[in-house]
Scaffold this motif. Structure first.
Motif, PDB file in Angstrom:
ATOM      1  N   ALA A 240     -16.232  55.515   9.813  1.00 16.29           N
ATOM      2  CA  ALA A 240     -17.363  54.789   9.245  1.00 16.29           C
ATOM      3  C   ALA A 240     -17.011  54.209   7.885  1.00 16.29           C
ATOM      4  O   ALA A 240     -17.437  53.100   7.543  1.00 16.29           O
ATOM      5  N   VAL A 241     -16.236  54.943   7.088  1.00 14.68           N
ATOM      6  CA  VAL A 241     -15.782  54.421   5.801  1.00 14.68           C
ATOM      7  C   VAL A 241     -14.937  53.171   6.012  1.00 14.68           C
ATOM      8  O   VAL A 241     -15.108  52.145   5.328  1.00 14.68           O
ATOM      9  N   TYR A 242     -14.029  53.243   6.973  1.00 13.95           N
ATOM     10  CA  TYR A 242     -13.155  52.102   7.265  1.00 13.95           C
ATOM     11  C   TYR A 242     -13.963  50.891   7.720  1.00 13.95           C
ATOM     12  O   TYR A 242     -13.755  49.770   7.238  1.00 13.95           O
ATOM     13  N   GLN A 243     -14.894  51.091   8.618  1.00 15.72           N
ATOM     14  CA  GLN A 243     -15.690  49.978   9.125  1.00 15.72           C
ATOM     15  C   GLN A 243     -16.580  49.386   8.036  1.00 15.72           C
ATOM     16  O   GLN A 243     -16.766  48.167   7.968  1.00 15.72           O
ATOM     17  N   THR A 244     -17.123  50.251   7.183  1.00  9.41           N
ATOM     18  CA  THR A 244     -17.966  49.762   6.093  1.00  9.41           C
ATOM     19  C   THR A 244     -17.151  48.924   5.111  1.00  9.41           C
ATOM     20  O   THR A 244     -17.622  47.884   4.623  1.00  9.41           O
ATOM     21  N   MET A 245     -15.936  49.364   4.822  1.00  4.72           N
ATOM     22  CA  MET A 245     -15.060  48.578   3.954  1.00  4.72           C
ATOM     23  C   MET A 245     -14.711  47.246   4.591  1.00  4.72           C
ATOM     24  O   MET A 245     -14.692  46.205   3.934  1.00  4.72           O
ATOM     25  N   GLU A 246     -14.423  47.262   5.889  1.00  2.00           N
ATOM     26  CA  GLU A 246     -14.096  46.028   6.589  1.00  2.00           C
ATOM     27  C   GLU A 246     -15.276  45.061   6.568  1.00  2.00           C
ATOM     28  O   GLU A 246     -15.088  43.843   6.574  1.00  2.00           O
ATOM     29  N   GLY A 247     -16.496  45.579   6.556  1.00  2.00           N
ATOM     30  CA  GLY A 247     -17.669  44.729   6.512  1.00  2.00           C
ATOM     31  C   GLY A 247     -18.019  44.224   5.127  1.00  2.00           C
ATOM     32  O   GLY A 247     -19.009  43.494   4.964  1.00  2.00           O
ATOM     33  N   GLY A 248     -17.244  44.602   4.117  1.00  2.00           N
ATOM     34  CA  GLY A 248     -17.463  44.124   2.760  1.00  2.00           C
ATOM     35  C   GLY A 248     -18.474  44.921   1.958  1.00  2.00           C
ATOM     36  O   GLY A 248     -18.829  44.521   0.848  1.00  2.00           O
ATOM     37  N   ASP A 249     -18.949  46.045   2.491  1.00  2.00           N
ATOM     38  CA  ASP A 249     -19.937  46.867   1.785  1.00  2.00           C
ATOM     39  C   ASP A 249     -19.208  47.971   1.021  1.00  2.00           C
ATOM     40  O   ASP A 249     -19.077  49.097   1.504  1.00  2.00           O
ATOM     41  N   LEU A 250     -18.737  47.641  -0.158  1.00  2.00           N
ATOM     42  CA  LEU A 250     -17.971  48.613  -0.944  1.00  2.00           C
ATOM     43  C   LEU A 250     -18.842  49.789  -1.363  1.00  2.00           C
ATOM     44  O   LEU A 250     -18.396  50.945  -1.335  1.00  2.00           O
ATOM     45  N   SER A 251     -20.085  49.531  -1.750  1.00  2.00           N
ATOM     46  CA  SER A 251     -20.967  50.609  -2.188  1.00  2.00           C
ATOM     47  C   SER A 251     -21.221  51.598  -1.057  1.00  2.00           C
ATOM     48  O   SER A 251     -21.231  52.815  -1.266  1.00  2.00           O
ATOM     49  N   GLY A 252     -21.429  51.083   0.145  1.00  2.00           N
ATOM     50  CA  GLY A 252     -21.624  51.975   1.285  1.00  2.00           C
ATOM     51  C   GLY A 252     -20.399  52.813   1.568  1.00  2.00           C
ATOM     52  O   GLY A 252     -20.502  54.000   1.887  1.00  2.00           O
ATOM     53  N   ALA A 253     -19.205  52.231   1.456  1.00  2.00           N
ATOM     54  CA  ALA A 253     -17.968  52.980   1.668  1.00  2.00           C
ATOM     55  C   ALA A 253     -17.796  54.058   0.603  1.00  2.00           C
ATOM     56  O   ALA A 253     -17.313  55.158   0.886  1.00  2.00           O
ATOM     57  N   VAL A 254     -18.202  53.745  -0.631  1.00  2.00           N
ATOM     58  CA  VAL A 254     -18.103  54.730  -1.715  1.00  2.00           C
ATOM     59  C   VAL A 254     -19.006  55.922  -1.429  1.00  2.00           C
ATOM     60  O   VAL A 254     -18.621  57.079  -1.636  1.00  2.00           O
ATOM     61  N   VAL A 255     -20.214  55.661  -0.938  1.00  2.00           N
ATOM     62  CA  VAL A 255     -21.145  56.750  -0.649  1.00  2.00           C
ATOM     63  C   VAL A 255     -20.593  57.657   0.437  1.00  2.00           C
ATOM     64  O   VAL A 255     -20.603  58.893   0.318  1.00  2.00           O
ATOM     65  N   LEU A 256     -20.079  57.080   1.509  1.00  2.00           N
ATOM     66  CA  LEU A 256     -19.519  57.884   2.596  1.00  2.00           C
ATOM     67  C   LEU A 256     -18.286  58.655   2.133  1.00  2.00           C
ATOM     68  O   LEU A 256     -18.082  59.813   2.515  1.00  2.00           O
ATOM     69  N   SER A 257     -17.471  58.009   1.312  1.00  2.00           N
ATOM     70  CA  SER A 257     -16.283  58.693   0.783  1.00  2.00           C
ATOM     71  C   SER A 257     -16.676  59.841  -0.131  1.00  2.00           C
ATOM     72  O   SER A 257     -15.995  60.873  -0.176  1.00  2.00           O
ATOM     73  N   LEU A 258     -17.764  59.659  -0.864  1.00  2.00           N
ATOM     74  CA  LEU A 258     -18.218  60.704  -1.774  1.00  2.00           C
ATOM     75  C   LEU A 258     -18.605  61.965  -1.014  1.00  2.00           C
ATOM     76  O   LEU A 258     -18.367  63.088  -1.486  1.00  2.00           O
ATOM     77  N   ILE A 259     -19.178  61.808   0.160  1.00  2.00           N
ATOM     78  CA  ILE A 259     -19.528  62.973   0.977  1.00  2.00           C
ATOM     79  C   ILE A 259     -18.270  63.762   1.343  1.00  2.00           C
ATOM     80  O   ILE A 259     -18.221  64.991   1.212  1.00  2.00           O
ATOM     81  N   LEU A 260     -17.237  63.056   1.798  1.00  2.00           N
ATOM     82  CA  LEU A 260     -15.991  63.733   2.157  1.00  2.00           C
ATOM     83  C   LEU A 260     -15.337  64.372   0.940  1.00  2.00           C
ATOM     84  O   LEU A 260     -14.743  65.451   1.044  1.00  2.00           O
ATOM     85  N   LEU A 261     -15.446  63.732  -0.218  1.00  2.00           N
ATOM     86  CA  LEU A 261     -14.885  64.309  -1.435  1.00  2.00           C
ATOM     87  C   LEU A 261     -15.595  65.603  -1.801  1.00  2.00           C
ATOM     88  O   LEU A 261     -14.953  66.600  -2.163  1.00  2.00           O
ATOM     89  N   ILE A 262     -16.922  65.616  -1.696  1.00  2.00           N
ATOM     90  CA  ILE A 262     -17.684  66.822  -2.023  1.00  2.00           C
ATOM     91  C   ILE A 262     -17.297  67.962  -1.084  1.00  2.00           C
ATOM     92  O   ILE A 262     -17.119  69.111  -1.510  1.00  2.00           O
ATOM     93  N   VAL A 263     -17.147  67.664   0.203  1.00  2.00           N
ATOM     94  CA  VAL A 263     -16.757  68.694   1.169  1.00  2.00           C
ATOM     95  C   VAL A 263     -15.375  69.241   0.834  1.00  2.00           C
ATOM     96  O   VAL A 263     -15.141  70.457   0.850  1.00  2.00           O
ATOM     97  N   SER A 264     -14.437  68.365   0.505  1.00  5.31           N
ATOM     98  CA  SER A 264     -13.072  68.798   0.200  1.00  5.31           C
ATOM     99  C   SER A 264     -13.029  69.680  -1.045  1.00  5.31           C
ATOM    100  O   SER A 264     -12.368  70.724  -1.067  1.00  5.31           O
ATOM    101  N   VAL A 265     -13.732  69.264  -2.095  1.00  3.94           N
ATOM    102  CA  VAL A 265     -13.747  70.049  -3.338  1.00  3.94           C
ATOM    103  C   VAL A 265     -14.406  71.404  -3.099  1.00  3.94           C
ATOM    104  O   VAL A 265     -13.942  72.436  -3.618  1.00  3.94           O
ATOM    105  N   THR A 266     -15.459  71.430  -2.305  1.00  4.72           N
ATOM    106  CA  THR A 266     -16.141  72.695  -2.015  1.00  4.72           C
ATOM    107  C   THR A 266     -15.208  73.653  -1.285  1.00  4.72           C
ATOM    108  O   THR A 266     -15.159  74.852  -1.593  1.00  4.72           O
ATOM    109  N   ILE A 267     -14.453  73.131  -0.330  1.00  8.47           N
ATOM    110  CA  ILE A 267     -13.532  73.984   0.433  1.00  8.47           C
ATOM    111  C   ILE A 267     -12.421  74.515  -0.462  1.00  8.47           C
ATOM    112  O   ILE A 267     -12.076  75.706  -0.421  1.00  8.47           O
ATOM    113  N   LEU A 268     -11.849  73.667  -1.290  1.00  7.34           N
ATOM    114  CA  LEU A 268     -10.789  74.114  -2.189  1.00  7.34           C
ATOM    115  C   LEU A 268     -11.304  75.142  -3.191  1.00  7.34           C
ATOM    116  O   LEU A 268     -10.600  76.093  -3.531  1.00  7.34           O
TER     117      LEU A 268
END
Length: 279
Positions: A240-268
C-alpha cells in the motif's frame, strides 16, 4: 603459599567498574555521522508526517484493509514458521547428520537472497506450472499465486530463518542436564521435548517468533512478485505504501510508513534486553 595478588584477585568484593575510555576524534566523527545517517531519515518521517490529517488517513478504507490484511497474514505466517521452524531448529542443534552445515546454510539463504528473487523462486515451485503447483492445481484445484494464501507463503519464506536461527541458538545454549535427568527418570523423547526442552527455550522461541512476525509484516518483494498487489486480497501495508507513492500521494505514504515504523520500534524496544544489549 598464596601470593598477595592472587589472594586479592580471588577475594570477593564489589565488581570493578569499567574504565571509561576517551574516544579518539578520528573514530568519534564517523561514528556520529553513521548514527545521523541512520536516524535522520526516521526523524524526517516523523517530522514530515501530516499530523493534522493523520487519523483521517489512518481510518481510510484502503489503509484499514491493508493494515488488517498485514496483521492477519503476518500472524498466520508466524504460526506456520513456528510449526515448521522449531522442529528444524531442533534438528540442526541436536542431531549430528551428514550435510548439516549445508542444510544450515540453505536455511539462511532467504536472509541474503533478494526478496524479488525469492518471489520468482516461489512462482517456479508453487505456480500453476510449478514443480508442486501444477500437481496441486490438477489434483485439487489449489492455486497459491495471487491469493491471500500466497501472501502467507511469501511472508513465511522470508521470515522463517529469523525464527530458526533464534531457536537454534536457544537450544545450543540450553543446559542439556535437565533433558538427561528427564530421560533417566523414564521420560520419552516426546515428553522430554514438550515438558523440558520447550520450557527451557521458551524465551528464545518467543523472541524468534516476534522477529519473524515483524519481518513478515514488512515483507514486500516476494509478496508483490508471488502474490501481486490486489487491494483487499494481497495488498499488505508495504504494498500500500508503494502504490500510494506511485499515485503521487506522498502524505498518504508517510502515514502508512509511520505505522510500520511504530511497530518496528515497539518490537525492538520489547526485545532490547535479549538482542540489543550484551551485558
Amino acid at each position: 603459599m598464596v601470593r598477595t595478588d592472587d589472594r586479592d584477585a580471588a577475594a570477593p568484593g564489589p565488581p570493578r567498574r569499567r574504565r571509561t575510555q576517551r574516544v579518539p576524534v578520528p573514530l568519534l566523527l564517523p561514528a556520529v555521522a553513521g548514527l545521523a545517517f541512520l536516524v535522520l531519515p526516521l526523524a524526517g518521517l516523523v517530522i514530515r508526517a501530516p499530523w493534522g490529517s493523520l487519523w483521517q488517513r489512518l481510518t481510510a478504507p484502503g489503509a484499514l484493509s491493508a493494515l488488517r490484511l498485514s496483521l492477519q497474514t503476518a500472524t498466520v505466517a508466524t504460526v506456520l514458521c513456528l510449526a515448521l521452524g522449531v522442529p528444524l531448529a531442533w534438528l540442526l542443534a541436536r542431531v549430528d547428520f551428514p550435510g548439516r552445515r549445508v542444510v544450515r546454510a540453505l536455511v539462511t539463504v532467504p536472509l541474503v537472497l533478494p526478496p524479488v528473487v525469492g518471489g520468482v523462486a516461489l512462482l517456479l515451485v508453487f505456480g500453476r506450472r510449478g514443480l508442486l503447483g501444477a500437481p496441486l492445481d490438477a489434483a485439487f484445484g489449489i492455486t497459491l499465486p495471487f491469493t491471500t494464501v500466497g501472501v502467507v507463503v511469501a511472508e513465511a519464506f522470508v521470515a522463517m530463518p529469523f525464527l530458526v536461527i533464534a531457536v537454534e541458538g536457544a537450544l545450543r545454549g540450553a543446559d542439556t542436564r535437565f533433558e538427561e535427568a528427564a530421560a533417566t527418570l523414564g521420560a520419552g523423547r516426546w515428553i522430554t521435548f514438550t515438558h523440558v526442552t520447550l520450557p527451557l527455550i521458551a524465551p528464545g522461541i518467543a523472541a524468534g517468533a516476534v522477529l519473524c512476525w515483524a519481518r513478515a509484516l514488512g515483507e514486500f518483494g516476494a509478496t508483490i512478485t508471488f502474490a501481486g498487489n490486489y487491494p483487499g486480497i494481497t495488498q499488505t501495508m508495504p504494498l500500500a505504501v508503494y502504490q500510494t507513492m506511485e499515485g503521487g500521494d506522498l502524505s498518504g505514504a508517510v502515514v502508512l510508513s509511520l505505522i510500520l515504523l511504530i511497530v518496528s520500534v515497539t518490537i525492538l524496544a520489547a526485545l532490547r534486553d535479549k538482542w540489543i544489549t550484551t551485558g
